[in-house]
Design an enzyme around this catalytic site. Structure first.
Site, PDB file in Angstrom:
ATOM      1  N   GLY A  32       0.838  -1.195   0.000  1.00 56.97           N
ATOM      2  CA  GLY A  32       0.000   0.000   0.000  1.00 56.97           C
ATOM      3  C   GLY A  32       0.870   1.241   0.000  1.00 56.97           C
ATOM      4  CG  LEU A  33      -0.663   4.810  -1.882  1.00 53.02           C
ATOM      5  CD1 LEU A  33      -1.785   5.845  -1.915  1.00 53.02           C
ATOM      6  CD2 LEU A  33       0.380   5.114  -2.952  1.00 53.02           C
ATOM      7  CB  SER A  34       4.425   6.269   1.914  1.00 55.05           C
ATOM      8  OG  SER A  34       5.020   6.806   3.068  1.00 55.05           O
ATOM      9  N   GLY A  35       2.200   5.685   4.406  1.00 56.44           N
ATOM     10  CA  GLY A  35       1.224   6.320   5.281  1.00 56.44           C
ATOM     11  C   GLY A  35      -0.106   5.594   5.357  1.00 56.44           C
ATOM     12  CB  SER A  36      -1.593   2.809   3.433  1.00 52.84           C
ATOM     13  OG  SER A  36      -0.551   1.852   3.452  1.00 52.84           O
ATOM     14  N   GLY A  37      -0.591   2.699   6.645  1.00 48.48           N
ATOM     15  CA  GLY A  37      -0.685   1.985   7.913  1.00 48.48           C
ATOM     16  C   GLY A  37      -0.138   0.570   7.884  1.00 48.48           C
ATOM     17  CB  SER A  39       5.021  -0.199   9.567  1.00 49.35           C
ATOM     18  OG  SER A  39       5.860  -0.291   8.431  1.00 49.35           O
ATOM     19  CB  SER A 106       5.861  -4.252  -2.802  1.00 50.08           C
ATOM     20  OG  SER A 106       4.772  -4.404  -1.937  1.00 50.08           O
TER      21      SER A 106
END
Length: 199
Positions: A32-37, A39, A106
């Site tokens: 998913g996009l950076s900041g999508s959650g 991690s 990814s």
């Protein structure tokens, strides 16, 4: 050159390790996009698995770039190599009998498909951590979107580099609609349904 290199089979098999652990092994591939959650969610699921006595481990994009992949940049070629290496490491974790949770943007379909082919059927589960770009930018936990918009970060996914959404992911988790707790519980229920872990 790979001449004279022969694969050495382990005395203790993956099935042996799964039997000892009392659960199956697999990879949950969070994309998913950076900041999508990704991690945050992967770590919440990991904590829930730990509480159940399930052997699991999180491979996080930023953490891996501090060591194994520290020499790679963000060009398309480097991103492909980054994902290939993670796929190979995840495969080792699955072979060791663990559930591995990978949290990587990814962004490219082909790269994720390549990694999927590293695994046997029922060992790779793509989890699309879906969140609108506007919401990810609003969150911007690392301040990366702001830098990307200012031209300070080239090839930034969602801004100056594409993100190719999964076509048939095993799970879609919309983090702008669910709390992290709710999202993690949904994944745990999925693992139970697939009989990877006990209810």
């Amino acid at each position: 050159m790979v001449n004279n290199i022969i694969w050495h089979e382990s005395t203790v098999s993956k099935v042996d390790r799964q039997r000892l652990n009392e659960h199956k092994s697999a990879v949950l591939w969070f994309t998913g996009l950076s900041g999508s959650g990704k991690s945050t969610l992967a770590n919440m699921v990991d904590a829930k698995l730990y509480a159940r006595g399930v052997r699991s481990y999180v491979l996080d994009g930023d953490n891996i770039r501090h060591g194994l992949n520290k020499g790679l940049g963000f060009s398309e070629a480097d991103r492909k190599e980054n994902i290939r290496r993670i796929g190979e490491v995840a495969k080792l974790f699955v072979d060791s009998g663990q559930i591995v949770l990978t949290a990587f943007i990814s962004p490219f379909l082909d790269d994720r498909l390549t990694v999927r082919h590293f695994f046997h059927n029922g060992e790779f589960f793509e989890v699309y951590v879906k969140c609108p770009l506007a919401e990810c930018e609003k969150r911007d936990p690392k301040g990366l979107y702001k830098k990307a918009r200012n031209g300070e970060i080239p090839n930034f996914t969602g801004i100056s580099s594409p993100y190719e959404e999964p076509i048939n992911p095993e799970l879609v988790i919309e983090t702008d609609q669910l709390t992290i707790e709710e999202a993690a519980d949904e994944i745990i229920m999925f693992l139970e349904k697939k009989k990877l872990i006990k209810r």
